[in-house]
Scaffold this motif. Structure first.
Motif, short mmCIF file in Angstrom:
data_model
loop_
_atom_site.label_atom_id
_atom_site.label_comp_id
_atom_site.label_asym_id
_atom_site.label_seq_id
_atom_site.Cartn_x
_atom_site.Cartn_y
_atom_site.Cartn_z
N LEU A 52 0.82 -1.20 0.00
CA LEU A 52 0.00 0.00 0.00
C LEU A 52 0.86 1.26 0.00
O LEU A 52 1.79 1.40 0.82
CB LEU A 52 -0.91 0.00 1.23
CG LEU A 52 -1.82 1.22 1.43
CD1 LEU A 52 -2.76 1.42 0.25
CD2 LEU A 52 -2.60 1.09 2.74
N ASN A 53 0.57 2.20 -0.92
CA ASN A 53 1.21 3.51 -1.00
C ASN A 53 0.12 4.57 -0.86
O ASN A 53 -0.79 4.64 -1.69
CB ASN A 53 1.94 3.68 -2.33
CG ASN A 53 3.13 2.75 -2.48
OD1 ASN A 53 4.27 3.13 -2.24
ND2 ASN A 53 2.86 1.50 -2.88
N VAL A 54 0.23 5.40 0.18
CA VAL A 54 -0.84 6.34 0.52
C VAL A 54 -0.40 7.77 0.26
O VAL A 54 0.69 8.18 0.69
CB VAL A 54 -1.26 6.19 1.99
CG1 VAL A 54 -2.40 7.16 2.33
CG2 VAL A 54 -1.69 4.75 2.27
N ALA B 16 -3.37 -3.28 2.64
CA ALA B 16 -2.03 -3.47 3.20
C ALA B 16 -1.59 -4.93 3.19
O ALA B 16 -0.38 -5.22 3.25
CB ALA B 16 -1.97 -2.91 4.62
N LYS B 17 -2.54 -5.86 3.11
CA LYS B 17 -2.19 -7.28 3.13
C LYS B 17 -1.64 -7.76 1.79
O LYS B 17 -1.00 -8.82 1.73
CB LYS B 17 -3.42 -8.11 3.49
CG LYS B 17 -3.83 -8.02 4.95
CD LYS B 17 -5.04 -8.90 5.21
CE LYS B 17 -5.46 -8.83 6.68
NZ LYS B 17 -6.69 -9.66 6.92
N VAL B 18 -1.88 -7.02 0.72
CA VAL B 18 -1.45 -7.45 -0.60
C VAL B 18 -0.05 -6.88 -0.87
O VAL B 18 0.18 -5.68 -0.72
CB VAL B 18 -2.42 -6.97 -1.70
CG1 VAL B 18 -1.97 -7.46 -3.07
CG2 VAL B 18 -3.83 -7.45 -1.40
N GLU C 84 -2.68 4.63 11.87
CA GLU C 84 -1.28 4.24 11.97
C GLU C 84 -0.82 3.57 10.67
O GLU C 84 0.28 3.84 10.17
CB GLU C 84 -1.10 3.29 13.15
CG GLU C 84 0.36 2.97 13.50
CD GLU C 84 0.96 1.88 12.61
OE1 GLU C 84 2.17 1.94 12.31
OE2 GLU C 84 0.19 0.99 12.17
N THR C 85 -1.67 2.69 10.13
CA THR C 85 -1.31 2.02 8.87
C THR C 85 -1.19 3.04 7.73
O THR C 85 -0.24 2.98 6.94
CB THR C 85 -2.37 0.97 8.51
OG1 THR C 85 -2.45 -0.01 9.54
CG2 THR C 85 -2.05 0.30 7.19
N SER D 64 2.37 5.90 4.03
CA SER D 64 2.23 7.12 3.22
C SER D 64 3.53 7.41 2.46
O SER D 64 4.64 7.09 2.93
CB SER D 64 1.86 8.31 4.09
OG SER D 64 2.92 8.62 4.97
N VAL D 65 3.40 8.01 1.29
CA VAL D 65 4.56 8.40 0.48
C VAL D 65 4.73 9.91 0.43
O VAL D 65 5.81 10.41 0.07
CB VAL D 65 4.45 7.84 -0.95
CG1 VAL D 65 4.45 6.32 -0.94
CG2 VAL D 65 3.19 8.36 -1.65
N ILE D 66 3.70 10.64 0.82
CA ILE D 66 3.77 12.10 0.88
C ILE D 66 2.59 12.60 1.70
O ILE D 66 1.51 11.98 1.71
CB ILE D 66 3.76 12.72 -0.54
CG1 ILE D 66 4.13 14.20 -0.48
CG2 ILE D 66 2.40 12.52 -1.22
CD1 ILE D 66 4.37 14.82 -1.86
#
Length: 544
Positions: free
Chosen positions: A21-23, A490-492, A512-513, A518-520
């Motif tokens: 996961l990228n948020v 997030a599990k993938v 928290e996840t 997060s990327v930005i």
């Protein structure tokens, strides 16, 4: 996987990504126009998409033309590229310092990504596989009840075929489809040749007639083979056989001629016969029967004369018809006489046997060609029917399997994210159309939830390398459901990209996840680019 995107116009200069996961985080005020959707559109851009410069035209208008450097990591090795806003159809391969090494067309770059991601399904481009599942505000694939559509007027059949390719099952259909197309082409070639008279064109009735003819001719040839010694010493047997056949035909014609000639003679007598009675003819009758009414007898006789006139007209027409038929019979008899004379004159000529055999063999060859052509056409008709049936059977089975996979996957996600009381969407796949039914809630935000469920079901069941979901897709979904969805993302291990804000309302675990992945972080004061051109933008904070 996508490793990073660099741009001198970014506030942070570089945005790095990771597995899973990228948020893209917004702020707690859900501030709009700070760059969340734009960064997801840039993800689509470096994955070979073209919507960025069509939808976000203000970027070039405000920042001028610029370029994006980005890298993918495959098997532990970084592959670096550059794409410019002024020449978006060209992608540049770069060295470790992002110096341009070579150029390629966008289609070539997408083909490179397809190979690098291991998407081997034939007939599917990288963009067809991935672009559909990168759902960002501004793209044309945000259609709540058409999750298979990349754009609104795309044909349902093309959408279904693309899904089958994503599941890696299209080669099975393609093999059957190729067999059906080959059978259809072969049949068209045969029928075209027949229509141009290159090969015999035979109907079912003609085929049956040809089969009977073949049997007769084969018996004739067999008779020649069995009696060849007799024929070699005396050709009269062959000739006599022909004479007998001709004589039988002539006898039939002569019998017919006799009948017609008799009828013609009777018609002629009826036409020449004439009787007319006048009042003076009844004087002898008055001598014996003085009381007879001679005037009444004359009236009756006049009536009979009228009827006789009508009958004579009909007799003349009948006479002409009989005479025509008689002439045709005479011509046929003359022709038979000529054939008999020719046959009788060739008794002492050995080539007559050869001529006879040649005539039979030629007729047999023609008849066999007719039957073989018909049988060949029917064989191709049968092959085409079988190929189409096999294609339909294979496609139906594959579509049923995919339908079950998607529906079971969405049901599982709904159960984990919302609970068993909530109905999941239902996908129905046909050969050339499909439906996607979202139950209970019909609001736009909730309907977008169906797109999220569909993408995640396909994402978890196939080799699809990435998905992206903009913040608009999570609107109007309960906070608890979004929190559970975050855990499912997030599990993938494969990359997923989401934009989301107000993360605290989803609970501490989800927050928290989201923070960890997060990327930005973007906000009202920290937008994506170095320039903030919103009408109500706060004082610029400068470049970080």
């Amino acid at each position: 996987m996508l490793h990073e995107i660099r741009c001198e116009k970014f506030r942070t200069r570089v945005v790095r990504f990771h597995e899973g996961l990228n948020v893209v985080l917004g702020d707690d005020n859900a501030t709009n126009s700070i760059g969340k959707s734009t960064l997801l559109m840039l993800v689509d851009f470096v994955f070979g998409g073209s919507t960025l410069l069509e939808w976000n035209r203000d970027i070039v208008a405000e920042l001028g033309h610029h370029h994006y450097d980005y890298a993918f990591k495959f098997n532990g090795e970084l592959h670096r590229f550059r794409r410019e806003t002024i020449t978006p159809e060209t992608v540049y391969a770069c060295d470790i310092q992002y110096n341009v090494v070579s150029a390629m067309q966008l289609d070539e770059f997408n083909a490179h990504l397809k190979l690098a991601y291991g998407l081997t399904q034939p007939g599917q481009t990288f963009r067809a596989a991935v672009g559909l599942h990168l759902r960002v505000w501004g793209k044309t694939n945000l259609i709540p009840d058409e999750p298979l559509h990349s754009f609104p007027k795309q044909r349902d059949k093309d959408c279904i075929d693309n899904l089958v390719k994503t599941y890696g099952k299209f080669d099975l259909i393609q093999a059957r489809d190729r067999a059906a197309r080959t059978a259809e082409t072969d049949l068209k070639v045969i029928r075209a040749a027949a229509s141009k008279q290159l090969i015999p064109k035979v109907t079912k009735t003609g085929y049956a007639h040809a089969k009977v003819q073949i049997a007769d001719l084969e018996r004739d040839l067999e008779d020649v083979r069995q009696n060849l010694a007799n024929y070699a010493t005396s050709l009269s047997a062959v000739i006599n056989k022909e004479i007998l056949t001709l004589k039988e035909r002539k006898d039939i014609l002569l019998q017919r001629r006799m009948t017609i000639a008799g009828r013609l003679q009777r018609v002629g007598r009826n036409l020449t016969g004439k009787r007319s009675l006048r009042a003076s003819n009844f004087r002898d009758l008055e001598r014996f029967f003085p009381e007879v009414n001679t005037e009444r007898l004359a009236e009756v006789e006049a009536f009979h004369d009228g009827v006789a006139h009508i009958l004579r007209q009909q007799l003349r027409a009948s006479k002409e018809q009989l005479e025509d038929e008689l002439r045709l019979i005479d011509i046929s008899i003359s022709g038979i006489d000529a054939e008999m004379a020719t046959a009788l004159g060739s008794v002492e000529q050995p080539e007559s046997l050869v001529d006879h055999v040649y005539k039979v063999a030629s007729s047999l060859q023609t008849a066999r060609a007719s039957t073989e052509g018909y049988e060949r056409e029917q064989a191709h008709v049968s092959a085409l029917r079988t190929a189409k049936e096999e294609l339909a059977e294979v496609k139906q089975r594959i579509l049923a399997d995919i339908e079950t996979s998607v529906n079971d996957g969405m049901r599982e996600i709904v159960s984990e994210a919302v609970g068993n009381l909530r109905k999941s969407p239902h996908l129905s796949l046909g050969d050339a159309s499909y439906s996607f039914e979202v139950f209970e809630d019909t609001g736009t935000g909730t309907a977008y939830f169906g797109l999220v469920l569909f993408d995640m079901a396909v994402f978890r069941a196939t080799k699809l390398p990435a998905i992206a979901h903009d913040s608009v897709l999570f609107k109007n979904i309960s906070n608890d459901s979004v929190a559970r969805l975050v855990e499912l993302y997030a599990k993938v291990q494969k990359q997923s990209f989401i934009a989301i804000d107000e993360i605290q309302k989803y609970g501490p675990a989800a927050a928290e996840t989201l923070q960890r992945t997060s990327v930005i972080q973007l906000s009202d004061h920290e937008v994506l680019y170095v320039k903030d051109w919103r009408p109500s933008a706060p004082t610029a904070t400068g470049v970080a």
